[in-house]
Design a protein around this motif. Structure first.
Motif, PDB file in Angstrom:
ATOM      1  N   GLY A 229       5.737   6.107  11.569  1.00  0.00           N
ATOM      2  CA  GLY A 229       4.356   6.606  11.606  1.00  0.00           C
ATOM      3  C   GLY A 229       4.356   8.114  11.837  1.00  0.00           C
ATOM      4  N   ASP A 230       3.192   8.717  12.036  1.00  0.00           N
ATOM      5  CA  ASP A 230       1.879   8.117  12.114  1.00  0.00           C
ATOM      6  C   ASP A 230       1.376   7.799  10.713  1.00  0.00           C
ATOM      7  OD1 ASP A 230       1.726   8.251  14.872  1.00  0.00           O
ATOM      8  OD2 ASP A 230       0.845  10.255  14.858  1.00  0.00           O
ATOM      9  N   TYR A 231       0.762   6.616  10.583  1.00  0.00           N
ATOM     10  CA  TYR A 231       0.289   6.181   9.289  1.00  0.00           C
ATOM     11  C   TYR A 231      -1.093   6.779   9.011  1.00  0.00           C
ATOM     12  CZ  TYR A 231       3.951   2.994  10.681  1.00  0.00           C
ATOM     13  OH  TYR A 231       5.129   2.486  11.151  1.00  0.00           O
ATOM     14  N   PRO A 232      -1.334   7.244   7.786  1.00  0.00           N
ATOM     15  CA  PRO A 232      -2.589   7.958   7.488  1.00  0.00           C
ATOM     16  C   PRO A 232      -3.794   7.031   7.512  1.00  0.00           C
ATOM     17  CG  PRO A 232      -1.301   7.612   5.491  1.00  0.00           C
ATOM     18  CD  PRO A 232      -0.430   7.178   6.623  1.00  0.00           C
ATOM     19  N   SER A 233      -4.885   7.534   8.046  1.00  0.00           N
ATOM     20  CA  SER A 233      -6.115   6.745   8.128  1.00  0.00           C
ATOM     21  C   SER A 233      -6.795   6.610   6.782  1.00  0.00           C
ATOM     22  CB  SER A 233      -7.082   7.384   9.134  1.00  0.00           C
ATOM     23  OG  SER A 233      -7.382   8.719   8.755  1.00  0.00           O
ATOM     24  N   GLN A 234      -6.438   7.474   5.836  1.00  0.00           N
ATOM     25  CA  GLN A 234      -6.893   7.356   4.457  1.00  0.00           C
ATOM     26  C   GLN A 234      -5.677   7.418   3.549  1.00  0.00           C
ATOM     27  OE1 GLN A 234      -9.717  10.543   3.865  1.00  0.00           O
ATOM     28  NE2 GLN A 234     -11.423   9.320   4.647  1.00  0.00           N
ATOM     29  N   MET A 235      -5.725   6.672   2.452  1.00  0.00           N
ATOM     30  CA  MET A 235      -4.581   6.659   1.550  1.00  0.00           C
ATOM     31  C   MET A 235      -4.341   8.071   1.008  1.00  0.00           C
ATOM     32  SD  MET A 235      -2.497   4.252   0.925  1.00  0.00           S
ATOM     33  CE  MET A 235      -3.457   2.789   1.247  1.00  0.00           C
ATOM     34  N   PRO A 236      -3.093   8.560   1.059  1.00  0.00           N
ATOM     35  CA  PRO A 236      -2.805   9.918   0.584  1.00  0.00           C
ATOM     36  C   PRO A 236      -3.243  10.120  -0.865  1.00  0.00           C
ATOM     37  CG  PRO A 236      -0.935   9.024   1.795  1.00  0.00           C
ATOM     38  CD  PRO A 236      -1.904   7.898   1.625  1.00  0.00           C
ATOM     39  N   GLU A 237      -3.648  11.333  -1.151  1.00  0.00           N
ATOM     40  CA  GLU A 237      -4.122  11.678  -2.485  1.00  0.00           C
ATOM     41  C   GLU A 237      -3.024  11.450  -3.523  1.00  0.00           C
ATOM     42  OE1 GLU A 237      -6.255  15.495  -4.742  1.00  0.00           O
ATOM     43  OE2 GLU A 237      -5.640  15.613  -2.631  1.00  0.00           O
ATOM     44  N   ASN A 238      -3.405  10.869  -4.641  1.00  0.00           N
ATOM     45  CA  ASN A 238      -2.504  10.587  -5.766  1.00  0.00           C
ATOM     46  C   ASN A 238      -1.440   9.542  -5.436  1.00  0.00           C
ATOM     47  OD1 ASN A 238      -3.807  12.539  -7.395  1.00  0.00           O
ATOM     48  ND2 ASN A 238      -2.556  14.170  -6.473  1.00  0.00           N
ATOM     49  N   TYR A 239      -1.617   8.813  -4.341  1.00  0.00           N
ATOM     50  CA  TYR A 239      -0.684   7.730  -3.987  1.00  0.00           C
ATOM     51  C   TYR A 239      -1.324   6.407  -4.374  1.00  0.00           C
ATOM     52  CZ  TYR A 239       2.252   4.610  -1.209  1.00  0.00           C
ATOM     53  OH  TYR A 239       3.106   3.595  -0.805  1.00  0.00           O
ATOM     54  N   ASN A 240      -0.657   5.655  -5.231  1.00  0.00           N
ATOM     55  CA  ASN A 240      -1.187   4.390  -5.714  1.00  0.00           C
ATOM     56  C   ASN A 240      -0.353   3.253  -5.145  1.00  0.00           C
ATOM     57  OD1 ASN A 240      -2.675   2.506  -7.134  1.00  0.00           O
ATOM     58  ND2 ASN A 240      -1.396   2.686  -8.976  1.00  0.00           N
ATOM     59  N   PRO A 241      -0.822   2.603  -4.075  1.00  0.00           N
ATOM     60  CA  PRO A 241      -0.019   1.560  -3.435  1.00  0.00           C
ATOM     61  C   PRO A 241       0.195   0.352  -4.345  1.00  0.00           C
ATOM     62  CG  PRO A 241      -2.226   1.608  -2.500  1.00  0.00           C
ATOM     63  CD  PRO A 241      -2.106   2.815  -3.381  1.00  0.00           C
ATOM     64  N   GLU A 242       1.419  -0.160  -4.346  1.00  0.00           N
ATOM     65  CA  GLU A 242       1.753  -1.312  -5.191  1.00  0.00           C
ATOM     66  C   GLU A 242       1.134  -2.595  -4.655  1.00  0.00           C
ATOM     67  OE1 GLU A 242       5.817  -3.732  -6.507  1.00  0.00           O
ATOM     68  OE2 GLU A 242       5.947  -1.637  -5.863  1.00  0.00           O
ATOM     69  N   ILE A 243       1.067  -2.712  -3.325  1.00  0.00           N
ATOM     70  CA  ILE A 243       0.565  -3.929  -2.694  1.00  0.00           C
ATOM     71  C   ILE A 243      -0.775  -3.646  -2.018  1.00  0.00           C
ATOM     72  CG2 ILE A 243       1.009  -5.675  -0.907  1.00  0.00           C
ATOM     73  CD1 ILE A 243       3.961  -5.353  -1.462  1.00  0.00           C
ATOM     74  N   LYS A 244      -1.745  -4.508  -2.277  1.00  0.00           N
ATOM     75  CA  LYS A 244      -3.062  -4.400  -1.659  1.00  0.00           C
ATOM     76  C   LYS A 244      -3.163  -5.381  -0.491  1.00  0.00           C
ATOM     77  CE  LYS A 244      -4.422  -1.503  -4.870  1.00  0.00           C
ATOM     78  NZ  LYS A 244      -4.649  -0.069  -4.569  1.00  0.00           N
ATOM     79  N   VAL A 245      -3.955  -4.993   0.504  1.00  0.00           N
ATOM     80  CA  VAL A 245      -4.093  -5.789   1.722  1.00  0.00           C
ATOM     81  C   VAL A 245      -5.559  -6.142   1.939  1.00  0.00           C
ATOM     82  CG1 VAL A 245      -3.841  -5.756   4.244  1.00  0.00           C
ATOM     83  CG2 VAL A 245      -2.066  -4.734   2.802  1.00  0.00           C
ATOM     84  N   GLU A 246      -5.797  -7.389   2.356  1.00  0.00           N
ATOM     85  CA  GLU A 246      -7.157  -7.826   2.694  1.00  0.00           C
ATOM     86  C   GLU A 246      -7.139  -8.531   4.052  1.00  0.00           C
ATOM     87  OE1 GLU A 246      -9.780  -7.029   1.068  1.00  0.00           O
ATOM     88  OE2 GLU A 246      -8.829  -6.264  -0.774  1.00  0.00           O
ATOM     89  N   ASN A 247      -8.271  -8.457   4.735  1.00  0.00           N
ATOM     90  CA  ASN A 247      -8.514  -9.204   5.981  1.00  0.00           C
ATOM     91  C   ASN A 247      -7.638  -8.757   7.146  1.00  0.00           C
ATOM     92  OD1 ASN A 247     -10.462 -10.794   4.663  1.00  0.00           O
ATOM     93  ND2 ASN A 247      -8.886 -12.236   3.961  1.00  0.00           N
ATOM     94  N   PHE A 248      -7.245  -7.485   7.180  1.00  0.00           N
ATOM     95  CA  PHE A 248      -6.546  -6.993   8.375  1.00  0.00           C
ATOM     96  C   PHE A 248      -7.542  -6.970   9.527  1.00  0.00           C
ATOM     97  CE2 PHE A 248      -4.639  -3.345  10.867  1.00  0.00           C
ATOM     98  CZ  PHE A 248      -3.542  -4.073  11.315  1.00  0.00           C
ATOM     99  N   GLU A 258      -2.233  -0.785   5.160  1.00  0.00           N
ATOM    100  CA  GLU A 258      -1.848  -0.942   3.756  1.00  0.00           C
ATOM    101  C   GLU A 258      -0.797   0.089   3.367  1.00  0.00           C
ATOM    102  OE1 GLU A 258      -4.650  -2.313   0.570  1.00  0.00           O
ATOM    103  OE2 GLU A 258      -4.447  -0.206  -0.065  1.00  0.00           O
ATOM    104  N   TYR A 259      -0.942   1.321   3.841  1.00  0.00           N
ATOM    105  CA  TYR A 259       0.083   2.334   3.591  1.00  0.00           C
ATOM    106  C   TYR A 259       1.423   1.870   4.175  1.00  0.00           C
ATOM    107  CZ  TYR A 259       2.889   6.529   4.003  1.00  0.00           C
ATOM    108  OH  TYR A 259       3.929   7.417   3.933  1.00  0.00           O
ATOM    109  N   TYR A 260       1.404   1.415   5.423  1.00  0.00           N
ATOM    110  CA  TYR A 260       2.624   0.933   6.084  1.00  0.00           C
ATOM    111  C   TYR A 260       3.267  -0.200   5.288  1.00  0.00           C
ATOM    112  CZ  TYR A 260       5.261  -2.161   9.151  1.00  0.00           C
ATOM    113  OH  TYR A 260       6.224  -2.999   9.658  1.00  0.00           O
ATOM    114  N   ILE A 261       2.465  -1.152   4.826  1.00  0.00           N
ATOM    115  CA  ILE A 261       2.982  -2.294   4.065  1.00  0.00           C
ATOM    116  C   ILE A 261       3.749  -1.824   2.835  1.00  0.00           C
ATOM    117  CG2 ILE A 261       2.277  -4.244   2.603  1.00  0.00           C
ATOM    118  CD1 ILE A 261       2.290  -4.788   5.636  1.00  0.00           C
ATOM    119  N   ASN A 262       3.228  -0.820   2.165  1.00  0.00           N
ATOM    120  CA  ASN A 262       3.902  -0.330   0.963  1.00  0.00           C
ATOM    121  C   ASN A 262       5.188   0.419   1.290  1.00  0.00           C
ATOM    122  OD1 ASN A 262       2.308  -0.758  -1.773  1.00  0.00           O
ATOM    123  ND2 ASN A 262       0.821  -0.652  -0.095  1.00  0.00           N
TER     124      ASN A 262
END
Length: 473
Positions: A229-248, A258-262
């Motif tokens: 960490g520290d993991y960003p509170s918003q997804m970094p610009e131009n970063y397209n995460p491969e895995i999406k997360v729901e219901n955290f 979601e950033y951490y998961i990727n």
């Protein structure tokens, strides 16, 4: 103080600061004496380790990989993933020995899990929130896996794709018995994640380089960093995460999670790549991989399906036919467990865990043994510490200067194994340096005269010198 990231918030600045100053080290037991240690030593020397049929004495390459903030996120209750974040780790866990480690920290404290795994020493016996790397290990040597294996002919190496000075590893690793330490300052072609940590994919090549550098058996202790960490509170610009997360469960931290998961998904790809590489290599090898602690989210035992925020998974891959076992243990028992399965019984802490882990006084006598080794009279060794600090070599590839000369308005330095952490000095004056490639550096701002000494220094962003080679013009 297990949750080091939140200790000051939970307990207050005054209490935490006072504890960190006053309550340090391992306290001396009233039972500690030469006679007590002689009795313990006799028990350890006389009791044979009860080994299984699979164990004679095996000396394969032994590789440990500590995975930064790695755990199985599918165990967070209610969370849904667009695909499995950790397929390689899951597959290996289903086929080889595995279990859970009880680690001394949550959310931070990498070096303390690391210390337990390497030494077999229980962090509970130190002061609250203490980092031994920054206290006793600054000046003392400690019996460790590396020292134990050196006695039976292993070459010993450490790897970390981050600064050598982080947690003072560039000092401490010489006190833990390592021959070499390859930190990020000795790596090339590094790829970074969106928040600036080196990706772990580089570690496969660094492990391969070490295995190729020696004839005999290697012990390699590897510390990864990508999941930090520290993991960003918003997804970094131009970063397209491969895995999406729901219901955290923590809506405010959903993007960070979601950033951490990727990141751990990419770490899982590294796990698969490393196992594939080792399985194709014609050398007997045992590979131990585990998480150092859970990531710094607002987890509680209730938010996890296995119910313990101080447990991380481990796996033991091998190509020597070890029987699959499932066993949970403390982080300070992991190395002795692995060594026991190989028939390696040297070192008193290692031997103690192998022989006394089921005894009534196991934790009490472990603490007394630790005190004797780190703060006492070394009675377990006959009154003298047998472990001397090693002459730690930074990196495995030798950095060389073969020529230095002026060209146009700059100095050209030719040689081998340069990288972006290489800095040219002329007569101890720093030059503005550009790494053209691994064989050429360009230095500006200084004229070169006959007799000048040209040096190449490896250092990180904190500018602490790690090594230097010098060429006289």
């Amino acid at each position: 103080f297990g949750n080091l990231a939140h200790a000051y918030q939970n307990y207050g600045v005054a209490y935490c600061f006072t504890s960190s100053i006053k309550d340090r080290g391992i306290s001396k037991s009233k039972e500690y004496s030469q006679e007590y240690m002689d009795s313990l030593k006799q028990d350890l020397d006389e009791t044979d380790l009860d080994t299984s049929d699979e164990v004679s004495v095996k000396t394969p390459n032994i590789i440990f990989v500590q995975l930064e903030s790695f755990f199985d996120p599918k165990l967070v209750k209610g969370v849904e993933f667009s695909s499995n974040p950790t397929p390689n780790f899951d597959r290996i866990r289903s086929e080889y020995s595995s279990g859970y480690l009880s680690v001394p920290c949550f959310g931070a404290g990498t070096a303390n899990t690391e210390f337990e795994v390497q030494t077999g020493v229980n962090l509970d016996d130190f002061g609250p929130g203490e980092y031994p790397y920054r206290t006793v290990m600054q000046s003392k040597t400690c019996e460790s896996a590396a020292y134990d294996l050196k006695k039976i002919g292993y070459a010993t190496h450490a790897i970390h794709n981050n600064d050598a000075t982080f947690y003072d590893r560039y000092k401490v690793f010489s006190h833990l018995g390592y021959d070499t330490f390859t930190s990020i300052e000795y790596m090339s072609d590094i790829e970074y994640n969106p928040i600036g940590w080196a990706k772990d994919s580089i570690l496969t090549g660094e492990i391969a380089k070490i295995l190729d550098s020696t004839e005999g058996s290697d012990y390699i202790y590897t510390i990864s960093v990508q999941g930090h960490g520290d993991y960003p509170s918003q997804m970094p610009e131009n970063y397209n995460p491969e895995i999406k997360v729901e219901n955290f469960f923590d809506v405010a931290d959903k993007a960070a999670f979601e950033y951490y998961i990727n990141q751990i998904h990419e770490m899982d790809k590294f796990v698969g790549e490393l196992v594939k590489y080792l399985s194709e290599r014609d050398e007997q090898t045992i590979l131990v991989m585990y998480g150092d602690h859970l990531p710094g989210f607002n987890f509680t035992n209730e938010t996890l399906s296995y119910g313990n925020i101080y447990q991380t998974p481990y796996i033991i891959w091998d190509n020597i036919g070890l029987k699959r076992e499932y066993k949970n243990m403390e982080a300070y028992q992991l190395s002795s467990y692995v060594f026991g399965r190989l028939g390696i019984t040297g070192g008193y802490i290692n031997k103690y865990h192998q022989k006394q882990k089921d005894s009534t006084d196991y934790l009490k006598n472990l603490k007394i043994l630790e005190y004797d080794i780190l703060y006492g009279d070394h009675d377990i060794y006959g009154g003298e510490n047998p472990y001397q600090a090693t002459d730690l070599k930074m990196g495995t590839d030798e950095i060389k200067i073969t020529d230095a000369y002026e060209y146009s308005d700059h100095i050209c330095v030719e040689g081998e194994n340069f990288n972006t952490f290489s800095v040219v000095f002329v007569n101890d004056k720093e030059c503005t340096t550009v790494a053209v490639n691994g064989n050429m550096l360009i230095a500006k701002g200084i004229k070169l005269k006959k007799g000048d000494k040209v040096s190449v220094v490896q250092r990180g962003k904190d500018k602490i010198e790690l090594s230097r080679v010098t060429f006289e013009n």
